[in-house]
Motif scaffolding. Structure first.
Motif, PDB file in Angstrom:
ATOM      1  N   VAL A 288      99.183  33.562  67.168  1.00  0.00           N
ATOM      2  CA  VAL A 288      99.038  33.808  65.869  1.00  0.00           C
ATOM      3  C   VAL A 288      97.711  33.110  65.733  1.00  0.00           C
ATOM      4  CG1 VAL A 288      99.160  32.576  63.107  1.00  0.00           C
ATOM      5  CG2 VAL A 288     101.424  33.450  64.846  1.00  0.00           C
ATOM      6  N   THR A 289      96.906  32.404  66.012  1.00  0.00           N
ATOM      7  CA  THR A 289      95.695  32.046  66.032  1.00  0.00           C
ATOM      8  C   THR A 289      94.270  32.827  65.956  1.00  0.00           C
ATOM      9  OG1 THR A 289      95.584  30.434  67.237  1.00  0.00           O
ATOM     10  CG2 THR A 289      96.491  29.640  65.489  1.00  0.00           C
ATOM     11  N   VAL A 290      94.833  33.560  67.369  1.00  0.00           N
ATOM     12  CA  VAL A 290      94.327  34.382  67.955  1.00  0.00           C
ATOM     13  C   VAL A 290      93.457  36.126  67.199  1.00  0.00           C
ATOM     14  CG1 VAL A 290      95.424  35.966  69.329  1.00  0.00           C
ATOM     15  CG2 VAL A 290      93.227  34.618  70.383  1.00  0.00           C
ATOM     16  N   ILE A 324      84.730  32.816  50.097  1.00  0.00           N
ATOM     17  CA  ILE A 324      85.099  30.297  50.259  1.00  0.00           C
ATOM     18  C   ILE A 324      86.328  30.451  50.710  1.00  0.00           C
ATOM     19  CG2 ILE A 324      85.131  28.271  48.556  1.00  0.00           C
ATOM     20  CD1 ILE A 324      83.020  29.550  46.940  1.00  0.00           C
ATOM     21  N   MET A 325      87.023  30.383  49.954  1.00  0.00           N
ATOM     22  CA  MET A 325      89.181  31.063  50.320  1.00  0.00           C
ATOM     23  C   MET A 325      89.181  31.382  51.586  1.00  0.00           C
ATOM     24  SD  MET A 325      90.973  31.290  46.322  1.00  0.00           S
ATOM     25  CE  MET A 325      90.731  33.002  46.146  1.00  0.00           C
ATOM     26  N   ALA A 326      88.684  32.183  52.190  1.00  0.00           N
ATOM     27  CA  ALA A 326      88.719  33.222  53.598  1.00  0.00           C
ATOM     28  C   ALA A 326      88.809  31.886  54.689  1.00  0.00           C
ATOM     29  CB  ALA A 326      88.544  34.636  53.790  1.00  0.00           C
ATOM     30  N   ALA A 331      92.551  26.999  58.346  1.00  0.00           N
ATOM     31  CA  ALA A 331      93.612  25.291  58.401  1.00  0.00           C
ATOM     32  C   ALA A 331      94.959  25.997  57.984  1.00  0.00           C
ATOM     33  CB  ALA A 331      93.341  24.102  57.617  1.00  0.00           C
ATOM     34  N   GLY A 332      94.532  27.154  57.972  1.00  0.00           N
ATOM     35  CA  GLY A 332      96.416  27.522  56.989  1.00  0.00           C
ATOM     36  C   GLY A 332      96.815  28.368  58.004  1.00  0.00           C
ATOM     37  N   PHE A 333      97.225  28.096  59.792  1.00  0.00           N
ATOM     38  CA  PHE A 333      97.382  29.042  60.449  1.00  0.00           C
ATOM     39  C   PHE A 333      99.160  28.437  60.502  1.00  0.00           C
ATOM     40  CE2 PHE A 333      96.115  25.365  62.017  1.00  0.00           C
ATOM     41  CZ  PHE A 333      96.947  24.741  63.387  1.00  0.00           C
ATOM     42  N   LEU A 334      99.799  27.795  60.239  1.00  0.00           N
ATOM     43  CA  LEU A 334     100.820  27.557  60.411  1.00  0.00           C
ATOM     44  C   LEU A 334     101.729  27.850  59.471  1.00  0.00           C
ATOM     45  CD1 LEU A 334     102.364  25.555  62.182  1.00  0.00           C
ATOM     46  CD2 LEU A 334     102.627  23.642  60.587  1.00  0.00           C
ATOM     47  N   GLY A 335     101.074  28.261  58.667  1.00  0.00           N
ATOM     48  CA  GLY A 335     101.982  28.960  57.445  1.00  0.00           C
ATOM     49  C   GLY A 335     102.934  28.979  56.586  1.00  0.00           C
ATOM     50  N   LYS A 336     104.253  29.587  56.414  1.00  0.00           N
ATOM     51  CA  LYS A 336     105.751  29.154  56.758  1.00  0.00           C
ATOM     52  C   LYS A 336     106.047  28.953  57.617  1.00  0.00           C
ATOM     53  CE  LYS A 336     105.467  30.303  51.588  1.00  0.00           C
ATOM     54  NZ  LYS A 336     106.073  32.207  50.628  1.00  0.00           N
ATOM     55  N   PHE A 337     106.118  28.878  58.942  1.00  0.00           N
ATOM     56  CA  PHE A 337     106.382  28.365  60.212  1.00  0.00           C
ATOM     57  C   PHE A 337     107.269  26.888  60.444  1.00  0.00           C
ATOM     58  CE2 PHE A 337     105.973  28.081  64.943  1.00  0.00           C
ATOM     59  CZ  PHE A 337     107.032  28.378  65.057  1.00  0.00           C
ATOM     60  N   ASP A 338     106.502  25.707  59.573  1.00  0.00           N
ATOM     61  CA  ASP A 338     106.580  25.004  59.583  1.00  0.00           C
ATOM     62  C   ASP A 338     108.645  24.436  59.023  1.00  0.00           C
ATOM     63  OD1 ASP A 338     105.764  25.233  57.589  1.00  0.00           O
ATOM     64  OD2 ASP A 338     105.577  23.192  56.815  1.00  0.00           O
ATOM     65  N   TRP A 382      89.730  24.115  50.608  1.00  0.00           N
ATOM     66  CA  TRP A 382      88.788  23.572  52.418  1.00  0.00           C
ATOM     67  C   TRP A 382      89.150  21.954  52.148  1.00  0.00           C
ATOM     68  CZ3 TRP A 382      83.836  24.346  54.468  1.00  0.00           C
ATOM     69  CH2 TRP A 382      83.334  25.833  54.661  1.00  0.00           C
ATOM     70  N   LEU A 383      89.917  21.591  51.149  1.00  0.00           N
ATOM     71  CA  LEU A 383      90.865  20.573  51.563  1.00  0.00           C
ATOM     72  C   LEU A 383      92.513  20.315  51.618  1.00  0.00           C
ATOM     73  CD1 LEU A 383      90.547  17.276  51.439  1.00  0.00           C
ATOM     74  CD2 LEU A 383      90.903  16.878  48.754  1.00  0.00           C
TER      75      LEU A 383
END
Length: 479
Positions: A288-290, A324-326, A331-338, A382-383
């Motif tokens: 996913v991250t790549v 800015i938001m992109a 840091a949101g690469f986990l999505g709803k996968f958790d 960003w936070l």
């Protein structure tokens, strides 16, 4: 028999089709409607988002997760799902005038009442889709979803072109949900011919109390910015922020949504067989991250020409907010996968704990930022994204015993590929030194990024080269 690779492609394809259709609707309506009218629909759908999250207390996910899905449990679950959705729909329809009064805009009342009728139709399709996904009949589930999505998009754009304004969205959603229900009836024509019973319905709500709480907290967090902005700023500003957020979330929805949909039944099957979830979890994050990270950085680099091309020159102020938001979304690469991991591993209580910590905290940050305007709200991501990532990984590690070193090692490969991928476009744009990028400039930068990405994948021997591979899964029906 259907392979996990094929299931991933089908699930992702369905999500990509839905994303593409919704994006086409956004682009078309941005040119056919005023920002004020779009602002009405954004606030309306934020309210609907919170309302529909309550449906997870009687969630059709129960039909996917439960290991012993006997006839009595199925009938009881179906009865509970239908009854709960009828009550929720009535509550939304009757409460619509309250929201219209609260925002001093009667258009909101009409919008919510029409959408409420559509939600009842969609409720009929949810259990059918859930059972199809449980049985890994992803192709059938994809066709049901595609039927509703295509109908919604066509009706919305057609009505907007005829000048129906904000009501185009409401009627489009109603028609789309109705088409989804009809497609589900075609797929399972005898599914609803059962005697309603409350036997087994208790298990549904017992399961749903965790999933529902998690869903409500997430929906509240996602809707808070729009609901607050709609109160303190003109609806046009709400529309601008929505378009910026939609653009910044495009890579995530494109890449993560299909994974989210598929991984719950896939990981649940692995867990039922007592297999370790660490390897598929880490491998999925690598793949996913790549793709996700390079896409976000390229989006930030090319935001201005992308916004102008898609939405038109009048939406140009959206670009810096989207940039800015992109970058914050990396840091949101986990999505709803958790959530899929925790449900599959039997960690429903931890999923709720995660939600109770992360979402109220992030919602408070977003709410406070909204009072200072759109840019402050954008920078708050960003936070909030890193906070959610850290909290999610903490709870996932309780059920998937990976080390921080293993995670860092896995993600370092994607980071290297990302750096190489974006280096060439940045170099090209720096040499050209243009204030405004032409279409040929954007195309050249995109091609350079693709060449760098492919070369880095091969040089780094990234797992993405071999793709997602998994065991064969039976597609027999449970009903």
């Amino acid at each position: 028999m259907i392979s996990l690779r094929k299931a991933v492609l089908l699930a992702t394809g369905e999500q990509q089709f839905a994303l593409g259709a919704n994006f086409v609707v956004a682009v078309a309506t941005s040119r056919l409607m005023s920002p004020n009218e779009i602002g009405v629909t954004v606030v309306g759908m934020s309210i609907v988002n919170v309302a529909t999250s309550l449906r997870e207390y009687a969630t059709s996910t129960y039909l996917i997760k439960h290991a012993d899905l006997c006839d009595t449990r199925t009938k009881g679950a179906l009865t509970g799902i239908l009854a709960f959705n009828v009550l929720l729909t009535l509550a939304l329809a009757l409460g619509a005038p309250i929201f219209g009064s609260l925002y001093t805009d009667e258009r909101l009342t009409t919008f919510l009442q029409i959408v409420a009728v559509g939600l009842l139709a969609e409720a009929l399709a949810q259990p059918v889709v859930a059972v199809a996904r449980r049985d890994m009949a992803v192709d059938k589930a994809a066709m049901i979803g595609a039927a509703g999505t295509a109908t919604m998009a066509c009706v919305t754009i057609a009505l907007a072109a005829l000048g129906w304004g904000y009501i185009s969205f409401a009627i489009g959603i109603l028609c789309g949900f109705t088409a989804t229900a009809l497609a589900a009836a075609v797929f399972k024509p005898k599914f609803w011919f059962f005697r309603p019973t409350l036997d087994g319905a208790g298990d549904l709500f017992k399961f749903g109390k965790y999933n529902g709480t998690h869903s409500v907290l997430r929906a509240g967090y996602e809707s808070v910015p729009y609901l607050i902005l709609g109160h303190i700023l003109p609806l046009e500003v709400v529309a601008y922020f929505h378009r910026a957020l939609m653009l910044s979330q495009l890579p995530g929805k494109l890449l993560l949504s299909g994974v989210d949909v598929l991984m719950l039944p896939a990981l649940s099957a692995e867990a039922r067989q007592g297999r370790d979830l660490k390897r598929p979890f880490i491998r999925t994050l690598q793949c996913v991250t790549v793709v996700y990270w390079p896409a976000l950085i390229l989006l930030a680099i090319l935001a201005h020409p992308i916004v102008t091309t898609l939405y038109g020159a009048k939406w140009d102020s959206v670009a810096p907010v989207a940039q800015i938001m992109a970058l914050g979304a990396m840091a949101g690469f986990l999505g709803k996968f958790d959530g899929s991991v925790l449900v599959a591993a039997g960690g429903l209580s931890d999923m709720v704990k995660r939600s109770m910590v992360a979402f109220p905290l992030c919602a408070a940050i977003s709410a406070a930022s909204a009072f200072f305007g759109v840019y402050a709200l954008a920078w708050s991501t960003w936070l909030t994204y890193p906070l959610q990532l850290g909290i999610s990984l903490y709870f996932v590690r309780k059920h998937v015993p990976f080390t921080w070193g293993e995670l860092a090692s896995a993600l370092s490969h994607s980071a290297l590929v990302t750096a190489v991928c974006v280096a060439l476009p940045l170099l090209i744009l720096a040499i050209q030194d243009k204030a405004t990028l032409s279409f040929s400039d954007v195309l050249l930068a995109a091609l350079a990024a693709l060449v760098g990405w492919l070369a880095a994948l091969r040089f780094n021997r990234h797992p993405m080269l071999s793709g997602l591979q998994g065991p064969q899964v039976s597609a027999r029906s449970s009903l």
